[in-house]
Enzyme design. Sequence first.
Site, PDB file in Angstrom:
ATOM      1  N   ASN A   1      69.086  20.814  80.718  1.00 18.44           N
ATOM      2  CA  ASN A   1      68.343  20.194  79.603  1.00 18.44           C
ATOM      3  C   ASN A   1      68.514  18.678  79.522  1.00 18.44           C
ATOM      4  O   ASN A   1      67.651  17.975  79.032  1.00 18.44           O
ATOM      5  CB  ASN A   1      68.693  20.868  78.270  1.00 18.44           C
ATOM      6  CG  ASN A   1      70.106  20.624  77.833  1.00 18.44           C
ATOM      7  OD1 ASN A   1      70.989  20.398  78.657  1.00 18.44           O
ATOM      8  ND2 ASN A   1      70.350  20.672  76.544  1.00 18.44           N
TER       9      ASN A   1
ATOM     10  N   GLY B   1      80.289  30.013  79.753  1.00 17.31           N
ATOM     11  CA  GLY B   1      81.452  29.222  79.347  1.00 17.31           C
ATOM     12  C   GLY B   1      82.683  30.090  79.143  1.00 17.31           C
ATOM     13  O   GLY B   1      83.786  29.751  79.595  1.00 17.31           O
TER      14      GLY B   1
ATOM     15  N   GLU C   1      81.366  22.775  76.875  1.00 14.72           N
ATOM     16  CA  GLU C   1      80.394  22.477  75.817  1.00 14.72           C
ATOM     17  C   GLU C   1      79.365  23.584  75.862  1.00 14.72           C
ATOM     18  O   GLU C   1      78.611  23.679  76.831  1.00 14.72           O
ATOM     19  CB  GLU C   1      79.716  21.125  76.063  1.00 14.72           C
ATOM     20  CG  GLU C   1      80.572  19.933  75.773  1.00 14.72           C
ATOM     21  CD  GLU C   1      81.100  19.904  74.366  1.00 14.72           C
ATOM     22  OE1 GLU C   1      80.485  20.506  73.458  1.00 14.72           O
ATOM     23  OE2 GLU C   1      82.156  19.296  74.168  1.00 14.72           O
TER      24      GLU C   1
ATOM     25  N   GLU D   1      83.578  15.279  74.981  1.00 15.92           N
ATOM     26  CA  GLU D   1      83.095  14.384  76.031  1.00 15.92           C
ATOM     27  C   GLU D   1      82.757  13.046  75.397  1.00 15.92           C
ATOM     28  O   GLU D   1      82.692  12.913  74.179  1.00 15.92           O
ATOM     29  CB  GLU D   1      81.827  14.959  76.638  1.00 15.92           C
ATOM     30  CG  GLU D   1      82.007  16.382  77.066  1.00 15.92           C
ATOM     31  CD  GLU D   1      80.947  16.798  78.042  1.00 15.92           C
ATOM     32  OE1 GLU D   1      81.114  16.518  79.227  1.00 15.92           O
ATOM     33  OE2 GLU D   1      79.974  17.423  77.610  1.00 15.92           O
TER      34      GLU D   1
ATOM     35  N   CYS E   1      71.408  21.348  72.924  1.00 15.75           N
ATOM     36  CA  CYS E   1      72.522  22.034  72.254  1.00 15.75           C
ATOM     37  C   CYS E   1      72.547  21.619  70.803  1.00 15.75           C
ATOM     38  O   CYS E   1      73.015  22.352  69.939  1.00 15.75           O
ATOM     39  CB  CYS E   1      73.873  21.644  72.831  1.00 15.75           C
ATOM     40  SG  CYS E   1      73.937  21.615  74.572  1.00 15.75           S
TER      41      CYS E   1
ATOM     42  N   GLY F   1      77.014  24.624  79.261  1.00 19.15           N
ATOM     43  CA  GLY F   1      76.117  25.727  79.583  1.00 19.15           C
ATOM     44  C   GLY F   1      76.108  26.749  78.466  1.00 19.15           C
ATOM     45  O   GLY F   1      76.445  26.435  77.319  1.00 19.15           O
ATOM     46  N   SER F   2      75.730  27.971  78.820  1.00 14.74           N
ATOM     47  CA  SER F   2      75.635  29.015  77.802  1.00 14.74           C
ATOM     48  C   SER F   2      77.028  29.497  77.413  1.00 14.74           C
ATOM     49  O   SER F   2      77.992  29.328  78.162  1.00 14.74           O
ATOM     50  CB  SER F   2      74.832  30.197  78.347  1.00 14.74           C
ATOM     51  OG  SER F   2      75.602  30.873  79.322  1.00 14.74           O
TER      52      SER F   2
HETATM   53  C1  UN1 Z   1      72.624  18.458  74.611  1.00 10.76           C
HETATM   54  O1  UN1 Z   1      71.826  18.920  73.834  1.00 10.76           O
HETATM   55  O2  UN1 Z   1      73.196  19.189  75.423  1.00 10.76           O
HETATM   56  O3  UN1 Z   1      72.655  14.160  70.787  1.00 10.76           O
HETATM   57  C2  UN1 Z   1      72.928  17.026  74.690  1.00 10.76           C
HETATM   58  C3  UN1 Z   1      71.696  14.434  71.497  1.00 10.76           C
HETATM   59  C4  UN1 Z   1      71.643  13.913  72.908  1.00 10.76           C
HETATM   60  C5  UN1 Z   1      72.458  14.760  73.806  1.00 10.76           C
HETATM   61  C6  UN1 Z   1      72.193  16.219  73.671  1.00 10.76           C
HETATM   62  N1  UN1 Z   1      72.118  12.550  72.933  1.00 10.76           N
HETATM   63  O4  UN1 Z   1      70.785  15.123  71.084  1.00 10.76           O
END
Ligand code: UN1
Length: 507
Positions: free
Chosen positions: A162, A243, A260, A474, A294, A238-239
């Site tokens: 993504n 994970g 994550e 991270e 995410c 990942g999922s």
């Molecule tokens: C993600 O969705 O895995 O904060 C990362 C955000 C982006 C990074 C998303 N800077 O939505």
Amino acid sequence: MTKTLEKAKTSQDVHHNFIGGEWVKSESGKTFKSLSPANNEIVVGQFADSNAADVKKAVDAAEKAFPEWKKTPAPERAEILFKAAHLLEERKEEIARNMTIEMGKVFKEAKGDVQEAIDMAKYAAGEGRRMWGQTVPSELRNKFAMSIRQPMGVVGVITPWNFPVAIPSWKMLPALVSGNTIVFKPAPETPFVAMQFVQILQEAGLPKGVVNFVTGGGPEVGMPIVEDPRVRAISITGSSVTGRKVAGRCGELMKKISCELGGKNAICLMDDGDVDLAIDGALWGGFGTSGQRCTATSRVIVHKKQYQNFIDGFLARAKALKIGDGLDTTVDVGPVVSKKQLEMINGYVKVGKDEKAKLLLGGEIMTEGDLAKGCFHQPTIFGECNAKMRIAQEEIFGPVVAVIPVDSFQEAIEVANGTEYGLSLSMYTRDVNRAFSAIEEFESGIVYINAPTIGAEIQLPFGGIKQTGNGHREAGITGIEQFTEWKSVYVDYSGTLQRAQIDNYGG
Ligand code: UN1
């Protein structure tokens, strides 16, 4: 040189792994195809369908490169990252274009993805002249106490599709400036742009074997990286299912692991909040990147006093969104990444209907004209959701938003916190007391006030609590933690034996 894909053109190119500074064929001799989600008839390229033998070669190369890379002063390592930042800047548009073709996100967002890597390259490069340890007083005279950071060795980096450049950059650039060597497995959906990122690092001057790139599947490539005893740390996004599996195995093997994983992020709009601003936020957070972040806003928790106003505005604005190929700059929402994801997302629409959530908008896979060749899902809004419904609890990773009415600020906080995840939560209010209460009470790694749940910047820690991760963060100042070991050092220059805890305390 990096390569640019031509829109609407299938590529016959076969791309290989990058091991020890050379592009090498997979031991398996097999390949897989990367397809464009806007049109699955377009093949972006063919990539090595690698196996454990390829991983072994990559770890061999990374192990061989490590001693010299470790000895290279951190500011010198950082110069390569500065160079990479400049190369990414020069090629931002080209990489973003390729990203839109390969992954689907609209061009403007793809440029944002590359920008995040540029930001991270500069930030991580700056770390080359910090890499702080500590000096603290010793309890004894003529004794010096300090701690230093050291690289871990070979690290494994496993990334999702993504954010195909940004997320590899969050992991690899801090790992590199800290002096580690890397085996990198990108998601099979986005190997082309991941390869371009590796090419840029190589062009910026990374020595052979410092970054090794192996494409293929999770069981075939990811797990052999995890299993290799020479790989000292794993960083994976990942999922939750993957994970947990990786983290479990790393636990048994005593490996450092940073995960994550999922999220079920929410915007809360209170009775005193700015409804128009919250609508802007819900549109961007819910449907940006077609909901495939995410951090995506997959729930909106609205005070009943604002519910109807919010729904009316949100529906009107969502209806006006233009869906299509992300290279068309008038398009707001691109495709989702693959047919598999499309089916999964649509499966959740069925779940929502069965749960008797009120489908207010969308709900269908789009099949009109050329859209049928791609993976397009209508922006979808469910109203009058109950906080316990599956569509309000489980990560959907698509353009589906569940709106949940509540009676009070306290109920909003409870509902926001009432999932197994804890990545990003947001509060829309004009009341400073409520804003700070939300900051205090939200169970999440990231909090926004009067802004949606997406849009994290790289200079702050990124990650979540509960089932979202395993405590690591991270980016930001914590970004190098996952890739460094602390070493505590005592230098006794008294010329005598001094006994800590005893000599000063009547031992
Ligand atoms: C993600 O969705 O895995 O904060 C990362 C955000 C982006 C990074 C998303 N800077 O939505």
